[in-house]
Design a protein around this motif. Structure first.
Motif, mmCIF file in Angstrom:
data_model
loop_
_atom_site.group_PDB
_atom_site.id
_atom_site.type_symbol
_atom_site.label_atom_id
_atom_site.label_comp_id
_atom_site.label_asym_id
_atom_site.label_seq_id
_atom_site.Cartn_x
_atom_site.Cartn_y
_atom_site.Cartn_z
ATOM 1 N N PRO A 30 0.710 -1.219 -0.020
ATOM 2 C CA PRO A 30 0.158 0.029 0.098
ATOM 3 C C PRO A 30 0.893 1.099 0.028
ATOM 4 N N PRO A 31 0.267 2.373 -0.559
ATOM 5 C CA PRO A 31 1.226 3.603 -0.711
ATOM 6 C C PRO A 31 1.441 3.966 0.619
ATOM 7 N N TYR A 33 2.158 6.491 3.880
ATOM 8 C CA TYR A 33 1.551 7.758 4.224
ATOM 9 C C TYR A 33 2.684 9.009 4.537
ATOM 10 N N SER A 77 -9.655 -1.376 0.766
ATOM 11 C CA SER A 77 -8.299 -0.756 0.861
ATOM 12 C C SER A 77 -7.549 -0.828 2.067
ATOM 13 N N ASP A 79 -4.768 0.933 2.474
ATOM 14 C CA ASP A 79 -3.821 2.111 2.133
ATOM 15 C C ASP A 79 -3.615 2.879 3.700
#
Length: 310
Positions: A30-31, A33, A77, A79
């Motif tokens: 996941p990208p 933060y 998700s 993320d």
């Protein structure tokens, strides 16, 4: 003596597999933060939401691990930024954040007429009608102001669910910015109703028992008394239609913002939805509704009345 082969050696386990038999690559991480909060908002989040910057990613990972362990079939998700919404909405209580995440997906699956094919281009009629917009200026607390005008809705043009879809898209767009995140996860700080018909008071009396006390206390009925409205919202941020000094009410700017986000909503809401997960049967009622309120047709009717009266 045998001669060594000059050809390079390969691993038998790999060499024996064709391209089609190779194991699939691992899913992308996941990208990461990146915090966009000002120092002032970081301090506010620490005081009001128990959000500690030094523990933030640890808390997000803890929620991610809980989702994978307790809700492995929940298509969601993972993320950092997405999960952080739910932690902030429940003041970093892991269990309550997980339950809110489950509820969020439960509502999306149980109300397909609202959430299927949910994208700005699908609600162009609502946007063109001027039914809703977001005012360009925030209130003194930094809260965005969603302006909903029920009189602009002509029932013969489209069903009320289209209004709800447009409201949901607007709220989703607003919470993409960290500065507006407390929930949805979103927290409604106040609902100001002006020029309401007499019947509204009767409708609100029916709805009120289903609301938590703190939510019910955030409703303000002003009637035609704009001075009452101005004690809560300064005239400098209101359009002249509401006794303000911020010029004419313009809906085109917010419409353009939503329509420019088409691809984001297509990725989020227009993909095939898997069969309803068993964990979703444990979902609690949405925030603000008492536990004995069931998510059936009668509750949907209450929701519809509530939205149309904003």
């Amino acid at each position: 003596m045998s001669e060594e082969s000059d050809s390079p050696r390969t691993s038998p386990s790999v060499a024996s597999l064709s391209e089609n038999e190779l194991p699939p690559p691992p899913p992308p991480e996941p990208p990461g933060y990146v915090c966009s909060l000002t120092e002032e908002l970081v301090t506010k989040a620490r005081e009001e939401l128990q959000e500690k910057p030094e523990w933030r990613l640890r808390d997000v990972q803890a929620l991610r691990d809980m989702v994978r362990k307790e809700c492995p079939n929940l298509s969601t998700s993972l993320d950092d930024a997405f999960l952080l919404r739910f932690l902030r909405a429940r003041k970093f209580d892991y269990d309550r954040a997980l339950q809110l995440l489950v509820n969020y997906h439960s509502c999306r699956r149980s109300w397909p007429e609202v959430f299927n094919n949910l994208k700005p281009s699908a609600v162009k009629d609502v946007l063109a009608s001027g039914f809703l917009t977001v005012l360009p200026h925030t209130d003194p607390r930094g809260c965005h102001i969603l302006c909903i005008r029920p009189d602009r809705w002509i029932p013969s043009n489209y069903p009320i669910t289209e209004n709800i879809r447009a409201i949901y898209l607007t709220l989703e767009k607003l919470i993409q910015s960290e500065e507006t995140q407390d929930g949805f996860p979103i927290r409604i700080k106040a609902v100001h109703v002006v020029n309401e018909p007499r019947i509204f008071k009767g409708i609100f009396a029916i709805i009120k028992p289903f609301l938590k006390e703190k939510i019910a206390n955030r409703f303000f009925l002003h009637g035609s008394d704009l001075n009452s409205l101005h004690t809560n919202l300064p005239r400098s941020i209101l359009p002249k239609e509401y006794g303000g000094t911020a010029g004419e009410l313009d809906t085109t700017a917010w419409n353009a913002v939503l329509l420019a986000s088409e691809e984001d909503f297509v990725r989020e809401f227009c993909q095939p939805v898997p069969v309803c997960d068993s964990i979703l049967g444990q979902a609690l009622p949405p925030e603000g509704l008492s536990s004995d309120a069931q998510c059936d047709d009668s509750l949907r009717a209450v929701k519809s009345q509530l939205y149309s009266c904003y």
